[in-house]
Enzyme design. Structure first.
Site, PDB file in Angstrom:
ATOM      1  N   ASP A 253       0.865  -1.168   0.000  1.00 15.21           N
ATOM      2  CA  ASP A 253       0.000   0.000   0.000  1.00 15.21           C
ATOM      3  C   ASP A 253       0.916   1.236   0.000  1.00 15.21           C
ATOM      4  O   ASP A 253       2.146   1.125   0.058  1.00 15.21           O
ATOM      5  CB  ASP A 253      -0.934  -0.022   1.214  1.00 15.21           C
ATOM      6  CG  ASP A 253      -2.164   0.860   1.005  1.00 15.21           C
ATOM      7  OD1 ASP A 253      -2.139   1.743   0.125  1.00 15.21           O
ATOM      8  OD2 ASP A 253      -3.154   0.677   1.739  1.00 15.21           O
TER       9      ASP A 253
HETATM   10  C1  BGC Z   1      -5.105   3.213   0.668  1.00 13.07           C
HETATM   11  C2  BGC Z   1      -5.304   2.226  -0.471  1.00 13.07           C
HETATM   12  C3  BGC Z   1      -5.283   2.939  -1.791  1.00 13.07           C
HETATM   13  C4  BGC Z   1      -3.969   3.685  -1.913  1.00 13.07           C
HETATM   14  C5  BGC Z   1      -3.772   4.385  -3.245  1.00 13.07           C
HETATM   15  C6  BGC Z   1      -3.919   4.118   0.436  1.00 13.07           C
HETATM   16  O1  BGC Z   1      -3.882   5.158   1.362  1.00 13.07           O
HETATM   17  O2  BGC Z   1      -4.961   2.507   1.878  1.00 13.07           O
HETATM   18  O3  BGC Z   1      -6.509   1.532  -0.286  1.00 13.07           O
HETATM   19  O4  BGC Z   1      -5.457   2.027  -2.837  1.00 13.07           O
HETATM   20  O5  BGC Z   1      -3.897   4.647  -0.876  1.00 13.07           O
HETATM   21  O6  BGC Z   1      -4.601   5.470  -3.389  1.00 13.07           O
END
Ligand code: BGC
Length: 725
Positions: A253
């Site tokens: 992530d």
């Molecule tokens: C979130 C993810 C998301 C990623 C990209 C993160 O802060 O936890 O679910 O896909 O950002 O935007």
């Protein structure tokens, strides 16, 4: 996994040829994902130092970035990812709302539309579906998932993966794993889940995603039992790859690898990069650590080059499977303003209608009676198109959206009904200054439609709540509206069940609308005016108060089951033990009766299917849809088993007076549970069966499992009867 096909062999051959030409730096480049925005270094794209990008959301930029990648030595195309959860330009209901439809066909449709629109402008990969089960609605991200049930979650996660693929997007199923159970409901906080419970409850939706062909996974931010998911070999390598045979790639992530330092398991960036790749995380999203440290880690002998090769192989294999090397680059003339098309709108409305849950409806306050001449619409969320999207609104535009107020106005105009609107307060309801005008509107009208709830800022990522009440002065305003003596129907817009307290006594009708999307207003009006009967069912148990959390229907029995007059049994001294509304709950404008349940075969062996028939009749005067639900319980086992587990459901439409014989099917092999090592056991003995319209369904009988079935290192599957819908 199926035997490799000729096409797969060809892909493996091409990937190996390409890997053979790549320098270590180029291989590591494929493992680096960077975001569009002020920090983007375009050089990284043209020099092969990035394999994937995120947050490019228009065709011109996508074409420009792809052209930059084409200048790199090996011209390997970039993979374009974006958070597309519930729509791109056309906003469909939020996943938790969509789950309330209990309709995998609609989940597939919603994801397909989202993917069609996003892929039209060149997006190729979505960071969805979110397969995190959550039993704690303090956690703001509960809105991005399917709620508290592993079976419902498995069926819908698979449907979403299939829908996204059909519409042209690869998926990154997230967040692997246990992210939905943070302590205290606090986003990013640590999670403790015993392994057997991981296998039984939290992992099945992820496994369903693998089986549905999800191309990639995203590691979660949280630590699971003390080991951060981003550096967790048990999750990434043992379960996902070895036990389930997943051969796509895993991304971290956002900055998840860097955060291993914060978790206290890595002293610096180099160690964080090393731990993550050795655990099985192939791609570094916005951490800048793989690209900075992995080449040196390999040269120093701390990371075998074969590990980098394997990670790069997984990324390249996925790119080839998606056809990125052969497909034309995004057409820069494509613009998302061609959406929402009338068809997309129609689909969004169809889905939204089925997501609305009628929680209570005393005195049949809803639908709005044909005799009503005027209605007061009160509440800031009636006229908040942007908030109707919920979190991750992608390219949703307020001006494309039918607000709830607008939906009511349009429908009322056709019926000659006068609409008076008074917001009552600002979006956060910070004061009651505007209450008098709302009361005036209420008094002058035949009934009140109050639209309150949770503005989008209070839901989603980093929006955990310690108080789950209607924020600000909403409750006071609702009480004052009720005190006018006019019938009041409350429409709740929001991303989680909210604490309603006394309002359930004061307000006769309550409709949960979640975040219903671009056509939310038309869909809500369809239901309020009775053009369509509500058919949504709760995908989460609705607590009476935040102190009951975590709360879920499929809990284990205790040695001291609740007895009303015995203090020393399971209970609170200051609150009921039951939820306000149970899992699977939802009323209609009509009534369904269940008769003649029959278990088709009482004694079952491995490989057989439990089949239960029941006649469901629409005993009311309106057409409606019902979600017929089947639950089981293993009353005596080697380990305590849940009081109820949803094992099958089917949504049926019935005209007034119509009856249908429904047969629900559950493979015997899915009636078991896991041990800590992943072994799956279906134990010989009795299984109780319950069938009805919610999780309080009546017991209809019992079957006998004639032999114990043991499957090593596997997981529960969704029943074929529901998946086939
Ligand atoms: C979130 C993810 C998301 C990623 C990209 C993160 O802060 O936890 O679910 O896909 O950002 O935007």
């Amino acid at each position: 996994m199926a035997a490799p096909s000729r096409a797969q062999d060809d892909i493996e051959q091409k990937v190996n040829d390409l890997l053979g030409k790549m320098t270590l730096e180029e291989k590591v480049g494929q493992l680096n994902m960077v975001s569009n925005g002020p920090l983007l270094r375009w050089d990284d794209l043209s020099s092969g130092r990035a394999g994937a990008v995120l947050n490019f959301n228009n065709a011109q930029d996508i074409a420009r970035a792809q052209a930059a990648a084409r200048q790199s030595r090996l011209k390997i195309p970039l993979l374009f990812g974006l958070d597309i959860l519930h729509g791109f330009r056309t906003q469909f209901p939020l996943p938790l709302g969509e789950a309330a439809a209990f309709n995998p066909r609609l989940s597939r449709l919603a994801s397909e539309w989202a993917a069609r629109e996003a892929s039209y402008i060149g997006v190729q990969w979505t960071f969805a579906p979110m397969a995190d089960l959550s039993r704690d609605s303090r956690w703001g991200r509960i809105v991005e998932g399917f709620g508290e049930d592993p079976y419902l979650g498995s069926v819908l996660t698979a449907a979403r993966v299939e829908g996204f693929r059909k519409g042209g997007l690869a998926t990154a199923t997230k967040h692997f794993a246990g992210y939905g159970a943070p302590q205290g409901g606090r986003d990013y906080d640590t999670t403790y889940i015993p392994r057997a419970e991981m296998y039984d409850t939290y992992l099945p939706p992820f496994r369903a995603a693998v089986e549905a062909g999800s191309e990639s996974f995203m590691a979660a931010f949280n630590a699971l039992n003390g080991v951060p998911s981003t550096a967790n070999p048990w999750l990434q390598t043992e379960v996902l790859r070895r036990q389930w045979g997943f051969d796509g790639f895993i991304t971290s992530d956002w900055a998840g690898i860097k955060e291993l330092i914060g978790h206290g398991v890595a002293a610096d960036g180099a160690e964080a990069a090393r731990k993550a790749i050795l655990a099985g995380v192939d791609m570094d999203m916005m951490g800048d650590l793989y690209i900075r440290h992995l080449p040196d880690e390999v040269r120093a002998g701390r990371v075998p080059e074969s590990v980098v090769d394997e990670a790069a192989r997984r990324v390249l294999r996925t790119k080839m499977r998606l056809g990125l090397f052969d497909r034309p680059d995004a057409d820069p003339t494509h613009v998302d303003s061609v959406f929402p098309s009338p068809e997309a709108r129609a689909a969004a409305r169809d889905v939204a209608r089925e997501t609305l849950v009628l929680l209570q409806n005393r005195n049949d306050v809803l639908p709005i009676p044909a005799t009503a001449r005027s209605v007061a619409v009160v509440g800031p969320l009636a006229d908040a198109p942007q908030d109707q999207f919920g979190p991750h609104g992608a390219r949703g535009h307020a001006q494309d959206t039918v607000s709830i107020l607008e939906g009511i106005r349009r429908r009322a105009a056709g019926a000659g009904l006068q609409v008076r609107y008074a917001p009552g307060c600002d979006l956060f309801c910070r004061s009651q200054d505007r209450l008098p005008e709302a009361l005036e509107a209420a008094r002058a009208s035949d009934m009140v439609i109050a639209v309150f709830g949770e503005p989008v800022d209070l839901s989603g990522e980093a929006a955990s709540r310690a108080h789950m009440v209607l924020n600000g002065h909403q409750a006071e305003i609702l009480k004052a509206l009720a005190a006018t003596g006019k019938p009041v129907a409350l429409v709740i817009v929001g991303g989680r069940p909210l604490e309603l307290g006394k309002l359930t006594d004061l307000i006769p009708a309550i409709l949960m609308a979640w975040y219903p999307g671009s056509e939310g207003g038309t869909a809500v009006a369809d239901i309020l005016f009775g053009d369509v009967s509500p058919s949504g069912k709760l995908p989460v148990s609705w607590p009476r108060t935040v102190g009951q959390l975590p709360l879920y229907y499929n809990r284990l029995p205790t040695g001291r089951p609740t007895l009303e007059h015995n203090r020393f049994t399971l209970k609170y001294v200051d609150e009921a033990i039951t939820p306000l509304y149970p899992f699977g709950w939802g009323l209609s404008y009509t009534r369904f009766t269940y008769t003649d349940p029959a278990i088709l075969k009482q004694r079952l062996r491995a490989g057989e299917v439990l089949e239960v028939a029941v006649t469901v009749t629409n005993a009311g005067a309106r057409a409606g849809q019902e979600v017929v639900q089947l639950y089981t319980r293993d009353p005596i086992a080697s380990r305590s088993r849940p009081l109820r587990e949803l094992k099958a459901f089917e949504k049926i439409a019935l005209a007034p007076g119509e009856a249908k014989r429904v047969i629900l099917r559950v493979p015997v092999d899915s009636l078991g549970f896991h041990q800590d090592d992943g072994t799956y056991r279906v134990e010989e003995g009795a299984i109780q069966v319950f069938v009805g319209g919610n999780s309080l369904a009546e017991q209809v009988g019992e079957v006998s499992i004639l032999e114990t079935i043991i499957r090593p290192g596997s997981g529960q599957r969704a029943s074929a009867s529901t998946l086939a819908q």
